[in-house]
Design a protein around this motif. Structure first.
Motif, PDB file in Angstrom:
ATOM      1  N   THR A   1     -11.033  -4.935   4.163  1.00 37.68           N
ATOM      2  CA  THR A   1     -11.212  -4.749   5.602  1.00 37.68           C
ATOM      3  C   THR A   1      -9.908  -4.503   6.358  1.00 37.68           C
ATOM      4  OG1 THR A   1     -11.232  -7.145   5.950  1.00 37.68           O
ATOM      5  CG2 THR A   1     -13.365  -6.052   5.643  1.00 37.68           C
ATOM      6  N   THR A   2      -8.772  -4.852   5.783  1.00 37.84           N
ATOM      7  CA  THR A   2      -7.492  -4.542   6.424  1.00 37.84           C
ATOM      8  C   THR A   2      -6.775  -3.470   5.616  1.00 37.84           C
ATOM      9  OG1 THR A   2      -6.468  -6.390   5.257  1.00 37.84           O
ATOM     10  CG2 THR A   2      -7.198  -6.793   7.524  1.00 37.84           C
ATOM     11  N   GLN A   3      -6.492  -3.770   4.387  1.00 35.05           N
ATOM     12  CA  GLN A   3      -5.896  -2.810   3.460  1.00 35.05           C
ATOM     13  C   GLN A   3      -6.123  -3.298   2.047  1.00 35.05           C
ATOM     14  OE1 GLN A   3      -1.794  -3.407   4.963  1.00 35.05           O
ATOM     15  NE2 GLN A   3      -1.255  -3.655   2.831  1.00 35.05           N
ATOM     16  N   GLU A   4      -6.004  -2.389   1.095  1.00 32.02           N
ATOM     17  CA  GLU A   4      -6.146  -2.779  -0.308  1.00 32.02           C
ATOM     18  C   GLU A   4      -4.946  -3.601  -0.733  1.00 32.02           C
ATOM     19  OE1 GLU A   4      -7.333  -0.332  -3.462  1.00 32.02           O
ATOM     20  OE2 GLU A   4      -8.630   0.921  -2.230  1.00 32.02           O
ATOM     21  N   PRO A   5      -5.129  -4.421  -1.766  1.00 31.24           N
ATOM     22  CA  PRO A   5      -3.975  -5.181  -2.259  1.00 31.24           C
ATOM     23  C   PRO A   5      -2.952  -4.271  -2.919  1.00 31.24           C
ATOM     24  CG  PRO A   5      -5.944  -5.649  -3.577  1.00 31.24           C
ATOM     25  CD  PRO A   5      -6.348  -4.717  -2.490  1.00 31.24           C
ATOM     26  N   ASP A   6      -1.800  -4.819  -3.141  1.00 33.42           N
ATOM     27  CA  ASP A   6      -0.802  -4.173  -3.980  1.00 33.42           C
ATOM     28  C   ASP A   6      -1.233  -4.470  -5.415  1.00 33.42           C
ATOM     29  OD1 ASP A   6       1.230  -3.566  -1.777  1.00 33.42           O
ATOM     30  OD2 ASP A   6       0.879  -5.716  -1.530  1.00 33.42           O
ATOM     31  N   TYR A   7      -0.865  -3.613  -6.346  1.00 30.63           N
ATOM     32  CA  TYR A   7      -1.283  -3.786  -7.739  1.00 30.63           C
ATOM     33  C   TYR A   7      -0.087  -3.711  -8.671  1.00 30.63           C
ATOM     34  CZ  TYR A   7      -6.075  -2.920  -6.187  1.00 30.63           C
ATOM     35  OH  TYR A   7      -7.289  -3.000  -5.548  1.00 30.63           O
ATOM     36  N   TYR A   8      -0.202  -4.399  -9.780  1.00 35.40           N
ATOM     37  CA  TYR A   8       0.745  -4.193 -10.868  1.00 35.40           C
ATOM     38  C   TYR A   8      -0.026  -4.204 -12.174  1.00 35.40           C
ATOM     39  CZ  TYR A   8       0.795  -9.231 -11.992  1.00 35.40           C
ATOM     40  OH  TYR A   8       0.461 -10.499 -12.351  1.00 35.40           O
ATOM     41  N   ALA A   9       0.454  -3.423 -13.130  1.00 37.76           N
ATOM     42  CA  ALA A   9      -0.160  -3.380 -14.458  1.00 37.76           C
ATOM     43  C   ALA A   9       0.315  -4.620 -15.208  1.00 37.76           C
ATOM     44  CB  ALA A   9       0.233  -2.106 -15.191  1.00 37.76           C
ATOM     45  N   SER A  10      -0.591  -5.588 -15.370  1.00 40.27           N
ATOM     46  CA  SER A  10      -0.211  -6.836 -16.025  1.00 40.27           C
ATOM     47  C   SER A  10      -0.259  -6.731 -17.540  1.00 40.27           C
ATOM     48  CB  SER A  10      -1.095  -7.979 -15.544  1.00 40.27           C
ATOM     49  OG  SER A  10      -2.452  -7.712 -15.789  1.00 40.27           O
ATOM     50  N   SER A  11      -0.829  -5.659 -18.031  1.00 36.88           N
ATOM     51  CA  SER A  11      -0.860  -5.362 -19.465  1.00 36.88           C
ATOM     52  C   SER A  11      -1.213  -3.880 -19.597  1.00 36.88           C
ATOM     53  CB  SER A  11      -1.903  -6.234 -20.182  1.00 36.88           C
ATOM     54  OG  SER A  11      -3.210  -5.797 -19.868  1.00 36.88           O
ATOM     55  N   PRO A  12      -1.199  -3.335 -20.805  1.00 39.19           N
ATOM     56  CA  PRO A  12      -1.579  -1.928 -20.967  1.00 39.19           C
ATOM     57  C   PRO A  12      -3.053  -1.659 -20.676  1.00 39.19           C
ATOM     58  CG  PRO A  12      -0.300  -2.685 -22.865  1.00 39.19           C
ATOM     59  CD  PRO A  12      -0.631  -3.895 -22.041  1.00 39.19           C
TER      60      PRO A  12
END
Length: 144
Positions: A51-62
């Protein structure tokens, strides 16, 4: 259900079909959260609305990625990009009280002595005078 990160930069709504949740004890989740386990609610990706913005993401594994808030650090999601479902962190829900853990996952990393703390003494944060004093000096009251 609604939820979001600690600083409210990222907010979401989700249509939850049931009260089922689970605990993951795998070493990747332990390292990603700094806890001995993490509580997740599995939901269809299509049921989540940022509803505000998407989260930030990181690749925690392949094979997976994790959503989080880069401003306050709150862990928010776990997902396999090729899946129709994702996990929301139960702690990021505004009111997680209606959810119940139905199983333990990643049991190879499970720390038995952390599973049942029901018999340990209980202390309320608002009753701990040094913490209470800090909050009252900064904002006038202890937060809910």
């Amino acid at each position: 259900m609604t939820g979001g990160c600690q600083c409210s930069r990222i907010r979401y709504e989700v249509d939850a079909e049931n009260d089922e949740a689970y605990l993951c004890h795998c070493r990747m989740c332990q390292r990603a959260t700094g806890g001995v386990s993490i509580a997740f609610k599995n939901v269809p990706k299509a049921s989540v609305r940022w509803t505000t913005q998407e989260p930030d993401y990181y690749a925690s594994s392949p094979i997976a990625r994790r959503g989080f808030c880069s401003a306050c650090g709150t862990p928010l999601t776990f997902e396999y990009p090729d899946s129709d479902n994702m996990d929301l962190t139960v702690g990021s829900l505004d009111d997680p009280s209606g959810l119940k853990p139905k199983h333990n996952f990643g049991a190879e990393g499970l720390h038995e002595h952390w599973l049942n703390a029901a018999d340990l003494p209980r202390y309320k944060a608002a009753d701990y005078e040094p913490l209470k004093k800090r909050w009252e000096e900064k904002v006038g009251k202890v937060p809910d």
